[in-house]
Design a protein around this motif. Structure first.
Motif, PDB file in Angstrom:
ATOM      1  N   SER A 136       1.004  -1.167  -0.130  1.00 53.62           N
ATOM      2  CA  SER A 136      -0.059   0.021   0.041  1.00 53.62           C
ATOM      3  C   SER A 136       0.722   1.313   0.197  1.00 53.62           C
ATOM      4  O   SER A 136       1.956   1.251   0.724  1.00 53.62           O
ATOM      5  CB  SER A 136      -1.088   0.105   1.251  1.00 53.62           C
ATOM      6  OG  SER A 136      -1.890  -0.894   1.247  1.00 53.62           O
ATOM      7  N   SER A 137       0.475   2.234  -0.677  1.00 49.55           N
ATOM      8  CA  SER A 137       0.975   3.538  -0.609  1.00 49.55           C
ATOM      9  C   SER A 137       0.751   4.122   0.902  1.00 49.55           C
ATOM     10  O   SER A 137      -0.084   3.449   1.532  1.00 49.55           O
ATOM     11  CB  SER A 137       0.440   4.763  -1.651  1.00 49.55           C
ATOM     12  OG  SER A 137      -0.708   4.766  -1.210  1.00 49.55           O
ATOM     13  N   ASN A 138       1.515   5.253   1.043  1.00 46.96           N
ATOM     14  CA  ASN A 138       1.153   6.013   2.179  1.00 46.96           C
ATOM     15  C   ASN A 138      -0.515   6.764   2.217  1.00 46.96           C
ATOM     16  O   ASN A 138      -0.862   6.799   0.799  1.00 46.96           O
ATOM     17  CB  ASN A 138       1.852   7.216   2.654  1.00 46.96           C
ATOM     18  CG  ASN A 138       3.120   6.377   3.463  1.00 46.96           C
ATOM     19  OD1 ASN A 138       3.131   5.427   3.625  1.00 46.96           O
ATOM     20  ND2 ASN A 138       4.291   7.255   3.402  1.00 46.96           N
ATOM     21  N   ASP A 139      -1.035   7.238   3.183  1.00 49.75           N
ATOM     22  CA  ASP A 139      -2.106   8.184   3.116  1.00 49.75           C
ATOM     23  C   ASP A 139      -1.916   9.541   2.691  1.00 49.75           C
ATOM     24  O   ASP A 139      -1.191  10.255   3.491  1.00 49.75           O
ATOM     25  CB  ASP A 139      -2.919   7.997   4.149  1.00 49.75           C
ATOM     26  CG  ASP A 139      -4.094   8.918   4.219  1.00 49.75           C
ATOM     27  OD1 ASP A 139      -4.865   9.303   3.098  1.00 49.75           O
ATOM     28  OD2 ASP A 139      -4.270  10.036   5.301  1.00 49.75           O
ATOM     29  N   PHE A 140      -2.140  10.094   1.487  1.00 45.97           N
ATOM     30  CA  PHE A 140      -1.973  11.357   1.019  1.00 45.97           C
ATOM     31  C   PHE A 140      -3.159  12.193   1.003  1.00 45.97           C
ATOM     32  O   PHE A 140      -3.052  13.332   0.822  1.00 45.97           O
ATOM     33  CB  PHE A 140      -1.018  11.538  -0.339  1.00 45.97           C
ATOM     34  CG  PHE A 140       0.200  10.839  -0.228  1.00 45.97           C
ATOM     35  CD1 PHE A 140       1.184  11.690  -0.214  1.00 45.97           C
ATOM     36  CD2 PHE A 140       0.231   9.512  -0.544  1.00 45.97           C
ATOM     37  CE1 PHE A 140       2.518  11.244  -0.147  1.00 45.97           C
ATOM     38  CE2 PHE A 140       1.645   8.940  -0.642  1.00 45.97           C
ATOM     39  CZ  PHE A 140       2.609   9.863  -0.364  1.00 45.97           C
ATOM     40  N   MET A 141      -4.194  11.696   1.610  1.00 48.38           N
ATOM     41  CA  MET A 141      -5.662  12.571   1.162  1.00 48.38           C
ATOM     42  C   MET A 141      -6.567  12.344   2.268  1.00 48.38           C
ATOM     43  O   MET A 141      -7.087  13.394   2.770  1.00 48.38           O
ATOM     44  CB  MET A 141      -6.204  12.018  -0.133  1.00 48.38           C
ATOM     45  CG  MET A 141      -5.456  12.183  -1.285  1.00 48.38           C
ATOM     46  SD  MET A 141      -6.260  11.787  -2.952  1.00 48.38           S
ATOM     47  CE  MET A 141      -7.650  13.013  -2.697  1.00 48.38           C
ATOM     48  N   GLY A 191      -3.306   3.386   3.382  1.00 49.52           N
ATOM     49  CA  GLY A 191      -2.855   4.030   2.219  1.00 49.52           C
ATOM     50  C   GLY A 191      -3.967   4.327   1.180  1.00 49.52           C
ATOM     51  O   GLY A 191      -4.831   3.510   1.185  1.00 49.52           O
ATOM     52  N   ASN A 192      -3.758   5.275   0.355  1.00 43.85           N
ATOM     53  CA  ASN A 192      -4.654   5.401  -0.785  1.00 43.85           C
ATOM     54  C   ASN A 192      -4.729   4.322  -1.661  1.00 43.85           C
ATOM     55  O   ASN A 192      -6.022   4.126  -2.206  1.00 43.85           O
ATOM     56  CB  ASN A 192      -4.342   6.823  -1.369  1.00 43.85           C
ATOM     57  CG  ASN A 192      -4.201   7.875  -0.548  1.00 43.85           C
ATOM     58  OD1 ASN A 192      -3.504   8.673  -0.319  1.00 43.85           O
ATOM     59  ND2 ASN A 192      -5.364   8.098   0.213  1.00 43.85           N
ATOM     60  N   MET A 193      -3.361   4.000  -2.322  1.00 44.72           N
ATOM     61  CA  MET A 193      -3.452   2.812  -3.429  1.00 44.72           C
ATOM     62  C   MET A 193      -3.080   1.655  -2.661  1.00 44.72           C
ATOM     63  O   MET A 193      -1.942   1.604  -2.163  1.00 44.72           O
ATOM     64  CB  MET A 193      -2.761   3.442  -4.552  1.00 44.72           C
ATOM     65  CG  MET A 193      -2.248   2.237  -5.761  1.00 44.72           C
ATOM     66  SD  MET A 193      -3.895   1.506  -6.236  1.00 44.72           S
ATOM     67  CE  MET A 193      -4.166   2.732  -7.827  1.00 44.72           C
ATOM     68  N   ASN A 194      -3.625   0.529  -2.932  1.00 44.71           N
ATOM     69  CA  ASN A 194      -3.210  -0.932  -2.684  1.00 44.71           C
ATOM     70  C   ASN A 194      -3.020  -1.859  -3.815  1.00 44.71           C
ATOM     71  O   ASN A 194      -3.908  -1.585  -4.792  1.00 44.71           O
ATOM     72  CB  ASN A 194      -4.009  -1.623  -1.735  1.00 44.71           C
ATOM     73  CG  ASN A 194      -3.592  -3.080  -1.413  1.00 44.71           C
ATOM     74  OD1 ASN A 194      -3.942  -3.960  -2.124  1.00 44.71           O
ATOM     75  ND2 ASN A 194      -2.752  -3.428  -0.384  1.00 44.71           N
TER      76      ASN A 194
END
Length: 470
Positions: A276-281, A306-309
């Motif tokens: 997963s990416s980090n949470d940016f939003m 995360g925003n994108m998995n």
């Protein structure tokens, strides 16, 4: 959250599992350890539900639990199918029940109503004049309701995902096998028109040996997830997406690819890895809302998922699957649906197309493919499905097919092993994300019968005689 609902969750054991309130938003280390333990379980299959056709039902008598965002549509579409009686409807909120009851006033259906209590659904399920119960409630209710219904001698159809934990997945499998009651997860995207066509193409060998598949749920729900009124009941989906860091809604992209690859029916998932990416939003959005509304203050300090998995699977026969999940980024909707084989490729998004070499087929060639590979079910009810609706018609085709199978004693296209496997994707991906994308074995819910189970049928042989009322 109402006192009724709190009492239900407490008594059903869900609160103690850390799946309610703040604990609902993440797996603790003991829960992650439990995922690993449950992934190693073996199924000593007592009865094979794959390919099983339950006794025919002249009339399918249905009850519905949950009349929120999805429930009313399910009831309305069911009311259009002949050979059906809608006997009962249930929701915690009386106004929702009354609204659906009013919706049916000009139809042949006059269901009894249940509401006002967190236990009203049990009263409905205890009736002896129901053949199938539709579970259309928030995720944590799915398994307790489905298990209770199967043990009460009813078939079950559950909204996606069917279960949240691996233990729940095993409970569905064991209950369905023991009771010989169908447990179908209503993965409607398996019945979308292009997905059905590519399944037919794969069966005919158009792609050659299928090597790789891709699916996704890329859908900007940021605003809806944070909507206090008019969104998800009790903002349950925001709570699911707060700290649970993995692919939480895999089945829309995964289901059609699994059917094309004959997963559970000739091939099986071996292991997966997830990142997963980090949470940016999400935290930023919560902070912006909290500046104007104290209600969101508790969310402003949360460490969101995360925003994108992106989750990758290797199958027993060496195929690969990639499934993505992102419900926050500002990007066009997509489920990808890519099928790649030794002879050709198909992809639905961003533009529907097929290729057998270095060029995509022309519009004329695509029309020829559609004429050749549109399956029987689409030819029979596809145009009616588009008129009746439900995500462009795929919801209605799914419901019609389910009823037709029950009325004719046919095996369901999606059985309990699919419900368990496709739902298990989420907790398995959470474990992998929490362990730096380490791979984890995928449990075989079929107990090895995937080696001999037959693929999903795309014909109407033995059925297809269920009428539609428009």
């Amino acid at each position: 959250m109402s006192n009724n609902r709190r009492d239900f969750l407490k008594l059903s054991g869900l609160a103690g599992m850390g799946l309610v309130g703040a604990g609902m938003s993440g797996f603790t280390q003991p829960q992650l350890d439990e995922v690993l333990r449950q992934s190693k379980r073996k199924n000593n299959q007592r009865f094979n539900m794959s390919g099983y056709g339950a006794p025919k039902l002249d009339t399918v008598r249905a009850g519905f639990i949950g009349l929120g965002m999805r429930g009313p549509g399910h009831v309305e579409r069911m009311s259009k199918i002949e050979g059906v009686e809608i006997k009962a409807i249930c929701d915690l909120v009386p106004e929702k029940v009354n609204k659906v009851k009013e919706m049916l006033k000009d139809s042949p259906h006059d269901p009894d109503t249940y509401s006002g209590s967190a236990y009203a659904w049990k009263k409905m399920v205890n009736r002896d004049d129901l053949d199938i119960v539709f579970v259309l409630t928030p995720w944590e209710w799915h398994v307790p309701m489905a298990v209770y219904a199967m043990e009460s001698d009813k078939h079950v159809a559950i909204e996606v995902p069917a279960a949240k934990t691996l233990e729940e997945c095993w409970e569905l499998v064991e209950t369905s096998e023991r009771t010989k009651k169908h447990c179908m997860m209503m993965e409607n995207c398996c019945y979308d028109f292009f997905e059905m066509m590519t399944l037919n193409m794969a069966r005919d060998g158009f792609f050659g040996d299928v090597i790789h598949g891709e699916g996704a749920y890329l859908h900007d729900l940021l605003g809806l997830n944070f909507k206090k009124e008019g969104g998800y009941e009790d903002m349950w989906r925001l709570k699911e997406n707060a700290h649970r860091n993995g692919n939480l809604y895999a089945t829309h992209g995964l289901g059609p690819i699994c059917q094309i690859m004959d997963i559970n029916r000739g091939d099986q998932m071996d292991y997966l890895t997830s990142l997963s990416s980090n949470d940016f939003m999400m935290q930023q959005h919560a902070q912006e809302l909290a500046a104007e509304d104290d209600f969101f203050a508790s969310y402003a300090n949360m460490q969101f998922r995360g925003n994108m998995n992106t989750t990758m699977v290797k199958t027993k026969k060496g195929r690969s699957i990639m499934i993505q999940h992102d419900v926050t980024s500002p990007r066009p909707y997509s489920r990808i649906h890519l099928v790649s084989g030794t002879k050709g490729i198909a992809r639905k998004w961003p533009k529907q197309g097929v290729a057998t070499g270095h060029r995509w087929f022309s519009e004329e060639q695509m029309t020829e493919l559609e004429e050749k590979y549109t399956p029987e079910i689409t030819k029979k009810v596809g145009e009616m499905a588009k008129k009746i609706g439900g995500h462009g018609g795929m919801d209605f085709m799914m419901t019609w097919r389910l009823v037709d199978c029950l009325r004719n004693g046919l095996p369901l296209d999606q059985d309990v092993y699919d419900a368990a496997l496709w739902s298990a994707f989420s907790p398995l991906s959470e474990w992998s994300v929490a362990n730096k994308a380490t791979s984890i074995d995928v449990p075989d819910f079929t107990g090895g019968s995937w080696k001999t189970n037959t693929p999903v049928s795309i014909t109407l042989e033995g059925g297809g005689d269920t009428g539609v009322r428009i």
